[in-house]
Design a protein around this motif. Sequence first.
Motif, mmCIF file in Angstrom:
data_model
loop_
_atom_site.group_PDB
_atom_site.id
_atom_site.type_symbol
_atom_site.label_atom_id
_atom_site.label_comp_id
_atom_site.label_asym_id
_atom_site.label_seq_id
_atom_site.Cartn_x
_atom_site.Cartn_y
_atom_site.Cartn_z
ATOM 1 N N ASP A 190 38.015 25.296 40.961
ATOM 2 C CA ASP A 190 38.539 23.926 41.064
ATOM 3 C C ASP A 190 37.454 22.861 41.116
ATOM 4 N N SER A 191 36.259 23.233 41.558
ATOM 5 C CA SER A 191 35.170 22.260 41.634
ATOM 6 C C SER A 191 34.331 22.228 40.354
ATOM 7 N N GLY A 192 34.678 23.102 39.375
ATOM 8 C CA GLY A 192 33.940 23.132 38.114
ATOM 9 C C GLY A 192 32.819 24.147 38.067
ATOM 10 N N ALA A 193 32.642 24.925 39.144
ATOM 11 C CA ALA A 193 31.605 25.964 39.164
ATOM 12 C C ALA A 193 32.058 27.158 38.322
ATOM 13 N N PRO A 194 31.164 27.718 37.491
ATOM 14 C CA PRO A 194 31.543 28.849 36.643
ATOM 15 C C PRO A 194 31.894 30.088 37.463
ATOM 16 N N LEU A 195 32.887 30.842 36.981
ATOM 17 C CA LEU A 195 33.309 32.082 37.634
ATOM 18 C C LEU A 195 32.909 33.274 36.767
ATOM 19 N N SER A 196 31.912 34.005 37.203
ATOM 20 C CA SER A 196 31.463 35.200 36.493
ATOM 21 C C SER A 196 31.953 36.436 37.231
ATOM 22 N N GLY A 197 31.839 37.577 36.570
ATOM 23 C CA GLY A 197 32.224 38.832 37.197
ATOM 24 C C GLY A 197 33.714 39.087 37.221
ATOM 25 N N LEU A 198 34.460 38.395 36.369
ATOM 26 C CA LEU A 198 35.907 38.602 36.317
ATOM 27 C C LEU A 198 36.256 39.739 35.367
ATOM 28 N N VAL A 199 37.356 40.411 35.646
ATOM 29 C CA VAL A 199 37.932 41.393 34.735
ATOM 30 C C VAL A 199 39.130 40.705 34.089
ATOM 31 N N ILE A 200 39.116 40.618 32.763
ATOM 32 C CA ILE A 200 40.161 39.889 32.048
ATOM 33 C C ILE A 200 41.021 40.860 31.258
ATOM 34 N N ASP A 201 42.320 40.772 31.485
ATOM 35 C CA ASP A 201 43.312 41.560 30.751
ATOM 36 C C ASP A 201 44.195 40.554 30.016
ATOM 37 N N ALA A 202 44.020 40.447 28.689
ATOM 38 C CA ALA A 202 44.739 39.413 27.941
ATOM 39 C C ALA A 202 45.049 39.874 26.524
ATOM 40 N N LEU A 247 51.035 40.409 14.348
ATOM 41 C CA LEU A 247 49.623 40.011 14.347
ATOM 42 C C LEU A 247 49.015 39.949 15.750
ATOM 43 N N ASP A 248 49.836 40.181 16.792
ATOM 44 C CA ASP A 248 49.328 40.171 18.166
ATOM 45 C C ASP A 248 48.242 41.228 18.318
ATOM 46 N N GLN A 249 47.261 40.934 19.171
ATOM 47 C CA GLN A 249 46.192 41.910 19.402
ATOM 48 C C GLN A 249 45.666 41.818 20.829
ATOM 49 N N PRO A 250 45.354 42.986 21.417
ATOM 50 C CA PRO A 250 44.753 42.978 22.752
ATOM 51 C C PRO A 250 43.330 42.431 22.661
ATOM 52 N N LEU A 251 42.880 41.828 23.746
ATOM 53 C CA LEU A 251 41.536 41.254 23.796
ATOM 54 C C LEU A 251 40.678 42.025 24.786
ATOM 55 N N ARG A 252 39.435 42.289 24.409
ATOM 56 C CA ARG A 252 38.452 42.902 25.308
ATOM 57 C C ARG A 252 37.326 41.898 25.492
ATOM 58 N N PHE A 253 37.318 41.266 26.640
ATOM 59 C CA PHE A 253 36.323 40.230 26.907
ATOM 60 C C PHE A 253 35.054 40.820 27.508
ATOM 61 N N ASN A 254 33.915 40.286 27.070
ATOM 62 C CA ASN A 254 32.612 40.606 27.642
ATOM 63 C C ASN A 254 32.127 39.390 28.413
ATOM 64 N N ASP A 255 31.632 39.627 29.614
ATOM 65 C CA ASP A 255 31.095 38.564 30.461
ATOM 66 C C ASP A 255 29.717 38.177 29.931
ATOM 67 N N ALA A 270 40.788 38.554 36.938
ATOM 68 C CA ALA A 270 40.796 38.949 38.344
ATOM 69 C C ALA A 270 39.401 39.320 38.826
ATOM 70 N N ARG A 271 39.208 39.066 40.119
ATOM 71 C CA ARG A 271 38.002 39.525 40.830
ATOM 72 C C ARG A 271 38.464 39.862 42.242
ATOM 73 N N GLY A 272 38.413 41.134 42.572
ATOM 74 C CA GLY A 272 38.944 41.559 43.871
ATOM 75 C C GLY A 272 40.444 41.308 43.918
ATOM 76 N N THR A 273 40.885 40.634 44.963
ATOM 77 C CA THR A 273 42.318 40.338 45.101
ATOM 78 C C THR A 273 42.685 38.969 44.525
ATOM 79 N N ASP A 274 41.694 38.221 44.030
ATOM 80 C CA ASP A 274 41.967 36.901 43.443
ATOM 81 C C ASP A 274 42.317 37.050 41.973
#
Length: 86
Positions: free
Chosen positions: A19-31, A41-49, A74-78
């Motif tokens: 919320d303050s604009g600080a970057p969030l690294s270390g997330l696991v993204i499922d999208a 044409l839908d496709q799963p995404l595998r994001f790299n940090d 997600a990161r932990g429970t967030d």
Amino acid sequence: ARFIDGDAEPVLRIAITDDSGAPLSGLVIDADLRRPTDARLDQPLRFNDKGEGVYEARLSTLAPGQWRVRGAAARGTDTLELDQVL
């Protein structure tokens, strides 16, 4: 989120901040990348940090037109819901 030209394939790049604009690294993204007019044409995404809150996913193909990114980061429970039309 935005599409960029990769070396051989298109790439979807997203930047995630708190919320303050600080970057969030270390997330696991499922999208998924979804095509509203043609679910075939839908496709799963595998994001790299890439660091500094930037994540990239290579795409197998990218037809012109409207796309939608849906999922969660997600990161932990967030958890942060992702839903953006491109």
